[in-house]
Design a protein around this motif. Sequence first.
Motif, PDB file in Angstrom:
ATOM      1  N   LEU A 296       0.820  -1.203   0.000  1.00  0.00           N
ATOM      2  CA  LEU A 296       0.000   0.000   0.000  1.00  0.00           C
ATOM      3  C   LEU A 296       0.860   1.262   0.000  1.00  0.00           C
ATOM      4  CD1 LEU A 296      -2.724  -1.147   2.569  1.00  0.00           C
ATOM      5  CD2 LEU A 296      -3.151  -0.579   0.161  1.00  0.00           C
ATOM      6  N   ASN A 297       1.905   1.259   0.813  1.00  0.00           N
ATOM      7  CA  ASN A 297       2.817   2.416   0.838  1.00  0.00           C
ATOM      8  C   ASN A 297       3.481   2.625  -0.509  1.00  0.00           C
ATOM      9  OD1 ASN A 297       2.345   3.133   3.508  1.00  0.00           O
ATOM     10  ND2 ASN A 297       3.956   1.800   4.315  1.00  0.00           N
ATOM     11  N   ALA A 298       3.891   1.527  -1.153  1.00  0.00           N
ATOM     12  CA  ALA A 298       4.558   1.630  -2.454  1.00  0.00           C
ATOM     13  C   ALA A 298       3.616   2.164  -3.526  1.00  0.00           C
ATOM     14  CB  ALA A 298       5.094   0.253  -2.872  1.00  0.00           C
ATOM     15  N   LEU A 299       2.313   1.889  -3.348  1.00  0.00           N
ATOM     16  CA  LEU A 299       1.318   2.372  -4.314  1.00  0.00           C
ATOM     17  C   LEU A 299       0.793   3.759  -3.958  1.00  0.00           C
ATOM     18  CD1 LEU A 299      -0.688  -0.953  -4.768  1.00  0.00           C
ATOM     19  CD2 LEU A 299       0.835   0.110  -6.439  1.00  0.00           C
ATOM     20  N   GLY A 300       1.316   4.347  -2.863  1.00  0.00           N
ATOM     21  CA  GLY A 300       0.933   5.707  -2.484  1.00  0.00           C
ATOM     22  C   GLY A 300      -0.290   5.809  -1.597  1.00  0.00           C
ATOM     23  N   TYR A 301      -0.658   4.730  -0.904  1.00  0.00           N
ATOM     24  CA  TYR A 301      -1.854   4.769  -0.066  1.00  0.00           C
ATOM     25  C   TYR A 301      -1.568   5.060   1.412  1.00  0.00           C
ATOM     26  CZ  TYR A 301      -4.647   3.140  -3.987  1.00  0.00           C
ATOM     27  OH  TYR A 301      -5.294   3.059  -5.190  1.00  0.00           O
ATOM     28  N   GLU A 302      -0.335   5.278   1.783  1.00  0.00           N
ATOM     29  CA  GLU A 302       0.070   5.735   3.113  1.00  0.00           C
ATOM     30  C   GLU A 302      -0.552   4.904   4.242  1.00  0.00           C
ATOM     31  OE1 GLU A 302      -0.672   9.873   3.516  1.00  0.00           O
ATOM     32  OE2 GLU A 302       0.551  10.420   1.780  1.00  0.00           O
ATOM     33  N   ALA A 303      -0.118   3.665   4.330  1.00  0.00           N
ATOM     34  CA  ALA A 303      -0.592   2.759   5.381  1.00  0.00           C
ATOM     35  C   ALA A 303       0.200   2.894   6.676  1.00  0.00           C
ATOM     36  CB  ALA A 303      -0.522   1.312   4.891  1.00  0.00           C
ATOM     37  N   GLY A 304       1.200   3.759   6.699  1.00  0.00           N
ATOM     38  CA  GLY A 304       2.021   3.923   7.887  1.00  0.00           C
ATOM     39  C   GLY A 304       3.162   2.918   7.935  1.00  0.00           C
ATOM     40  N   THR A 305       3.855   2.881   9.069  1.00  0.00           N
ATOM     41  CA  THR A 305       4.986   1.967   9.231  1.00  0.00           C
ATOM     42  C   THR A 305       4.511   0.519   9.177  1.00  0.00           C
ATOM     43  OG1 THR A 305       6.110   3.574  10.648  1.00  0.00           O
ATOM     44  CG2 THR A 305       6.879   1.286  10.749  1.00  0.00           C
ATOM     45  N   PRO A 306       5.096  -0.313   8.313  1.00  0.00           N
ATOM     46  CA  PRO A 306       4.700  -1.730   8.240  1.00  0.00           C
ATOM     47  C   PRO A 306       5.025  -2.456   9.540  1.00  0.00           C
ATOM     48  CG  PRO A 306       5.897  -1.072   6.270  1.00  0.00           C
ATOM     49  CD  PRO A 306       6.077   0.036   7.259  1.00  0.00           C
ATOM     50  N   ASP A 307       4.017  -2.681  10.380  1.00  0.00           N
ATOM     51  CA  ASP A 307       4.235  -3.327  11.671  1.00  0.00           C
ATOM     52  C   ASP A 307       3.321  -4.531  11.901  1.00  0.00           C
ATOM     53  OD1 ASP A 307       1.833  -2.034  11.915  1.00  0.00           O
ATOM     54  OD2 ASP A 307       2.431  -0.727  13.557  1.00  0.00           O
ATOM     55  N   GLY A 308       2.489  -4.854  10.888  1.00  0.00           N
ATOM     56  CA  GLY A 308       1.600  -5.997  11.035  1.00  0.00           C
ATOM     57  C   GLY A 308       0.416  -5.745  11.933  1.00  0.00           C
ATOM     58  N   LYS A 309       0.148  -4.472  12.280  1.00  0.00           N
ATOM     59  CA  LYS A 309      -0.976  -4.142  13.148  1.00  0.00           C
ATOM     60  C   LYS A 309      -2.009  -3.336  12.379  1.00  0.00           C
ATOM     61  CE  LYS A 309       1.825  -4.107  17.358  1.00  0.00           C
ATOM     62  NZ  LYS A 309       2.277  -3.289  18.523  1.00  0.00           N
ATOM     63  N   GLY A 311      -3.997  -0.616  12.328  1.00  0.00           N
ATOM     64  CA  GLY A 311      -4.286   0.692  12.881  1.00  0.00           C
ATOM     65  C   GLY A 311      -5.207   1.480  11.968  1.00  0.00           C
ATOM     66  N   GLN A 312      -5.501   2.724  12.378  1.00  0.00           N
ATOM     67  CA  GLN A 312      -6.424   3.546  11.606  1.00  0.00           C
ATOM     68  C   GLN A 312      -5.864   3.888  10.232  1.00  0.00           C
ATOM     69  OE1 GLN A 312      -9.553   4.249  12.269  1.00  0.00           O
ATOM     70  NE2 GLN A 312      -9.682   5.253  10.269  1.00  0.00           N
ATOM     71  N   ALA A 313      -4.542   4.160  10.150  1.00  0.00           N
ATOM     72  CA  ALA A 313      -3.925   4.511   8.863  1.00  0.00           C
ATOM     73  C   ALA A 313      -4.009   3.346   7.891  1.00  0.00           C
ATOM     74  CB  ALA A 313      -2.473   4.922   9.078  1.00  0.00           C
ATOM     75  N   THR A 314      -3.745   2.135   8.374  1.00  0.00           N
ATOM     76  CA  THR A 314      -3.811   0.950   7.512  1.00  0.00           C
ATOM     77  C   THR A 314      -5.240   0.693   7.055  1.00  0.00           C
ATOM     78  OG1 THR A 314      -1.931  -0.044   8.659  1.00  0.00           O
ATOM     79  CG2 THR A 314      -3.350  -1.529   7.391  1.00  0.00           C
ATOM     80  N   ARG A 315      -6.185   0.846   7.969  1.00  0.00           N
ATOM     81  CA  ARG A 315      -7.591   0.619   7.614  1.00  0.00           C
ATOM     82  C   ARG A 315      -8.051   1.618   6.546  1.00  0.00           C
ATOM     83  NH1 ARG A 315      -9.135   0.494  12.267  1.00  0.00           N
ATOM     84  NH2 ARG A 315      -9.258  -1.751  12.576  1.00  0.00           N
ATOM     85  N   GLN A 316      -7.670   2.876   6.707  1.00  0.00           N
ATOM     86  CA  GLN A 316      -8.071   3.888   5.735  1.00  0.00           C
ATOM     87  C   GLN A 316      -7.399   3.649   4.388  1.00  0.00           C
ATOM     88  OE1 GLN A 316     -10.442   6.382   6.313  1.00  0.00           O
ATOM     89  NE2 GLN A 316     -10.287   6.438   4.080  1.00  0.00           N
ATOM     90  N   ALA A 317      -6.139   3.216   4.420  1.00  0.00           N
ATOM     91  CA  ALA A 317      -5.428   2.920   3.172  1.00  0.00           C
ATOM     92  C   ALA A 317      -6.097   1.768   2.429  1.00  0.00           C
ATOM     93  CB  ALA A 317      -3.961   2.591   3.468  1.00  0.00           C
ATOM     94  N   GLY A 326     -12.631  -0.964  -7.141  1.00  0.00           N
ATOM     95  CA  GLY A 326     -13.987  -1.464  -7.297  1.00  0.00           C
ATOM     96  C   GLY A 326     -14.301  -2.663  -6.421  1.00  0.00           C
ATOM     97  N   LEU A 327     -13.592  -2.810  -5.313  1.00  0.00           N
ATOM     98  CA  LEU A 327     -13.826  -3.920  -4.386  1.00  0.00           C
ATOM     99  C   LEU A 327     -14.770  -3.470  -3.264  1.00  0.00           C
ATOM    100  CD1 LEU A 327     -10.114  -5.106  -4.029  1.00  0.00           C
ATOM    101  CD2 LEU A 327     -11.907  -6.223  -5.377  1.00  0.00           C
ATOM    102  N   PRO A 328     -15.399  -4.393  -2.564  1.00  0.00           N
ATOM    103  CA  PRO A 328     -16.200  -4.022  -1.393  1.00  0.00           C
ATOM    104  C   PRO A 328     -15.335  -3.273  -0.386  1.00  0.00           C
ATOM    105  CG  PRO A 328     -16.646  -6.296  -2.012  1.00  0.00           C
ATOM    106  CD  PRO A 328     -15.480  -5.861  -2.843  1.00  0.00           C
ATOM    107  N   VAL A 329     -15.778  -2.091   0.024  1.00  0.00           N
ATOM    108  CA  VAL A 329     -14.978  -1.249   0.924  1.00  0.00           C
ATOM    109  C   VAL A 329     -15.228  -1.702   2.359  1.00  0.00           C
ATOM    110  CG1 VAL A 329     -14.512   1.101   1.687  1.00  0.00           C
ATOM    111  CG2 VAL A 329     -15.146   0.675  -0.694  1.00  0.00           C
ATOM    112  N   THR A 330     -14.338  -2.539   2.857  1.00  0.00           N
ATOM    113  CA  THR A 330     -14.477  -3.111   4.194  1.00  0.00           C
ATOM    114  C   THR A 330     -13.406  -2.613   5.163  1.00  0.00           C
ATOM    115  OG1 THR A 330     -13.085  -5.018   3.646  1.00  0.00           O
ATOM    116  CG2 THR A 330     -15.453  -5.214   3.203  1.00  0.00           C
ATOM    117  N   GLY A 331     -12.284  -2.130   4.631  1.00  0.00           N
ATOM    118  CA  GLY A 331     -11.185  -1.745   5.501  1.00  0.00           C
ATOM    119  C   GLY A 331     -10.460  -2.932   6.086  1.00  0.00           C
ATOM    120  N   ARG A 332     -10.723  -4.131   5.532  1.00  0.00           N
ATOM    121  CA  ARG A 332     -10.069  -5.352   6.000  1.00  0.00           C
ATOM    122  C   ARG A 332      -9.227  -5.958   4.882  1.00  0.00           C
ATOM    123  NH1 ARG A 332     -15.440  -6.338   7.708  1.00  0.00           N
ATOM    124  NH2 ARG A 332     -15.632  -7.938   6.113  1.00  0.00           N
TER     125      ARG A 332
END
Length: 343
Positions: A296-309, A311-317, A326-332
């Motif tokens: 996600l970070n490499a594609l410019g979606y700013e998921a934050g530090t890759p820590d395997g958790k 968090g809010q930044a990863t969910r939003q990314a 065009g996928l179901p927007v689940t944040g998962r």
Amino acid sequence: MFRKSWTLMLGLFIGAAFLSACGSMPVQVGDSSAKTVATGSAGGATSANVNASLERCGQPLGTIAVEEDQNSDWYHYLTGQYKLTSTVPVLRLLIQQSNCFIVVDRGRAMKTMMGERALQQTGELRAGSNFGKGQMVSADYSLIPEVMISQKGTGGAGAALGGFGIGGAVAGAILGGLKANEAAVMLMLVDNRSGVQVGAAEGSSKNFDWDLGGAIFGGSAGGALGGYTNTPQGKVIAGAFMDAYNQLVRVAKAYTPQTMGDRQLGTGGRLGVEGSSQPGGYQGATLTLKEAQRKLNALGYEAGTPDGKMGQATRQALMNFQADKGLPVTGRLDAATAAELAK
């Protein structure tokens, strides 16, 4: 003869004084005690005459429905053996007085509400009665009660009276008359959207009662003290539920969700089983959460530090990525999202 009569009179006096003191013995709720448990009243966010031992919240944690299994063995035992009724009213009062949850009804009141809606559909209600759809409040949580142990008359008070040196028959009658009532219960708190149990608590309560009657003192003496009757078992059970609810509220206030780290709940646990295509990981997924964060970070979606958790930044990314693809927007990190990221 005089000495024996004096000993008997002294025994009667001490026994009567002890039982008189016992008449005000409180129900023991955990380490604290109170004469009653589910007392007073509640309305909206206000309460009156609330038991001082009840845990309170400055703001509700969500809405809640009490779900009692009336087909269970413990419920049939309570209603049959002790002639008690539903535990729901007691629990609802405690919940509303605590201000920790907002109670929604899923019982008789809901049936009445549905009946009013049915009447409106027939056209019999006045115009503007406003019983249309879209007004019900969802229950964020379910509170599930269970009585595990409920015993009446489990022990005497020999240790309490033994030191008085009361003579023979009187001591035996008093010791045999004072009994303990005990109860142990469980409360489970379940998140209704996910089905995840977010909390559980055990509670216990104990009190003493006695059966004097004519067998102890005989004749007029027994009649004079006969007003001290058995405490209802329901009072002990209510005390146990208050103890459990207090403990449940304490952990709910400091609640921290359980996490599987780089794995999403319900998409495959860490314990692999025979025949599983991908034991211990996402079923159908090709990426761990940490790998997905890097992607996600490499594609410019700013998921934050890759820590395997998660968090809010990863969910939003993830949500932004899913919307763009065009996928179901689940944040998962579900299988479809992981497959898209792995391309």
